[in-house]
Design an enzyme around this catalytic site. Sequence first.
Site, PDB file in Angstrom:
ATOM      1  N   PRO A  94       0.820  -1.223   0.000  1.00 49.20           N
ATOM      2  CA  PRO A  94       0.000   0.000   0.000  1.00 49.20           C
ATOM      3  C   PRO A  94       0.850   1.268   0.000  1.00 49.20           C
ATOM      4  O   PRO A  94       0.364   2.346  -0.342  1.00 49.20           O
ATOM      5  CB  PRO A  94      -0.830  -0.112   1.280  1.00 49.20           C
ATOM      6  CG  PRO A  94      -0.201  -1.183   2.093  1.00 49.20           C
ATOM      7  CD  PRO A  94       0.576  -2.065   1.180  1.00 49.20           C
ATOM      8  N   ARG A 159      -3.656 -10.059 -19.978  1.00 53.29           N
ATOM      9  CA  ARG A 159      -4.592  -9.760 -21.079  1.00 53.29           C
ATOM     10  C   ARG A 159      -3.946  -8.894 -22.153  1.00 53.29           C
ATOM     11  O   ARG A 159      -4.454  -8.788 -23.258  1.00 53.29           O
ATOM     12  CB  ARG A 159      -5.904  -9.174 -20.577  1.00 53.29           C
ATOM     13  CG  ARG A 159      -5.822  -7.820 -19.953  1.00 53.29           C
ATOM     14  CD  ARG A 159      -7.086  -7.545 -19.155  1.00 53.29           C
ATOM     15  NE  ARG A 159      -8.301  -7.654 -19.960  1.00 53.29           N
ATOM     16  CZ  ARG A 159      -8.713  -6.738 -20.830  1.00 53.29           C
ATOM     17  NH1 ARG A 159      -8.016  -5.634 -20.991  1.00 53.29           N
ATOM     18  NH2 ARG A 159      -9.823  -6.904 -21.516  1.00 53.29           N
TER      19      ARG A 159
HETATM   20  N1  SAM Z   1       0.479  -2.338   8.172  1.00 53.51           N
HETATM   21  C1  SAM Z   1       0.675  -2.664   6.804  1.00 53.51           C
HETATM   22  C2  SAM Z   1       0.660  -1.401   5.978  1.00 53.51           C
HETATM   23  O1  SAM Z   1      -0.073  -0.473   6.291  1.00 53.51           O
HETATM   24  O2  SAM Z   1       1.357  -1.388   4.958  1.00 53.51           O
HETATM   25  C3  SAM Z   1      -0.432  -3.568   6.352  1.00 53.51           C
HETATM   26  C4  SAM Z   1       0.036  -4.719   5.579  1.00 53.51           C
HETATM   27  S1  SAM Z   1      -1.303  -5.554   4.750  1.00 53.51           S
HETATM   28  C5  SAM Z   1      -2.336  -6.096   6.056  1.00 53.51           C
HETATM   29  C6  SAM Z   1      -0.543  -7.018   4.213  1.00 53.51           C
HETATM   30  C7  SAM Z   1      -0.076  -7.039   2.777  1.00 53.51           C
HETATM   31  O3  SAM Z   1      -1.159  -6.821   1.899  1.00 53.51           O
HETATM   32  C8  SAM Z   1       0.955  -6.008   2.385  1.00 53.51           C
HETATM   33  O4  SAM Z   1       2.239  -6.412   2.793  1.00 53.51           O
HETATM   34  C9  SAM Z   1       0.807  -6.015   0.874  1.00 53.51           C
HETATM   35  O5  SAM Z   1       1.491  -7.118   0.291  1.00 53.51           O
HETATM   36  C10 SAM Z   1      -0.681  -6.246   0.687  1.00 53.51           C
HETATM   37  N2  SAM Z   1      -1.467  -5.015   0.450  1.00 53.51           N
HETATM   38  C11 SAM Z   1      -2.326  -4.428   1.304  1.00 53.51           C
HETATM   39  N3  SAM Z   1      -2.903  -3.349   0.752  1.00 53.51           N
HETATM   40  C12 SAM Z   1      -2.420  -3.227  -0.496  1.00 53.51           C
HETATM   41  C13 SAM Z   1      -2.623  -2.290  -1.546  1.00 53.51           C
HETATM   42  N4  SAM Z   1      -3.437  -1.252  -1.437  1.00 53.51           N
HETATM   43  N5  SAM Z   1      -1.938  -2.487  -2.700  1.00 53.51           N
HETATM   44  C14 SAM Z   1      -1.093  -3.520  -2.840  1.00 53.51           C
HETATM   45  N6  SAM Z   1      -0.855  -4.440  -1.858  1.00 53.51           N
HETATM   46  C15 SAM Z   1      -1.510  -4.307  -0.699  1.00 53.51           C
END
Ligand code: SAM
Length: 243
Positions: A94, A159
């Site tokens: 994120p 795609r």
């Molecule tokens: N505390 C962390 C943070 O705010 O970055 C939360 C990690 S999230 C629960 C777990 C994983 O989900 C991340 O390491 C990433 O691989 C994926 N993830 C979560 N949100 C995402 C997003 N908006 N885009 C891409 N990957 C995401």
Amino acid sequence: MLRIDFVTLFPETVLSAVRFSILKRAEENSLVAFGTANPRDFATDRHRTVDDEPYGGGPGMVMKAETTAAAIEAVVSRQPPVAGRQSFIIFPDPAGELFRQADAAELSRKDHLVFVCGHYEGIDERVVEKYADRRYSLGDYVLSGGELAAAVMADAVVRLLPGAVGAPESLEEDAFADGLLTYPQYTRPEVWEGRRAPEVLLSGDHARVADWRRRQRLLATRERRPDLFARADLSTGDLDLLK
Ligand code: SAM
């Protein structure tokens, strides 16, 4: 052929998310091959530990460096050593840059993509520092894991592979292909619940249909995504259509 590997604690989740419809056909037609590596298979202790408490305290668990890195190394070395073929390693995150259509197009020209899916509080930062060619975010929200994010990006990439989509000209009319949103679509019946499909689409006049669709794209982008509209490369014909 493009190879896409997912480093994930949940291989079944990510494979079931990519093995259907167009992506499944693309794999059956050898345009792409999907694979996985599970950090748990590289754990050496009795409990097959893949996560640990964060240094500095705080809630949740962090994916450990050793097991995550071992899984990445495994998929990279699984690639046949063909000169010039390179692995490109992506961390869904994120906090990464926003994943856009232009990124999907760039990734579709690579030989080997590796998506490293975080879970819990994420992955030990030293692994990301060592291996990441790119960190991509899908948007400003937090998912539970990187699996669905990786599957979404893989879908957008596959795609675009030549031969993946039955009618390749449809790719050119997709949203974002040229920086604009797409036009609305209609199909039979002509009138549904008192709503009539636009008359121009039934006219058989291809030039009028093309102008109408272009105008719809311009109007939709100007109204709903002014950020895209400001960056769009508009022709004098486009400006006439907007008048
Ligand atoms: N505390 C962390 C943070 O705010 O970055 C939360 C990690 S999230 C629960 C777990 C994983 O989900 C991340 O390491 C990433 O691989 C994926 N993830 C979560 N949100 C995402 C997003 N908006 N885009 C891409 N990957 C995401």
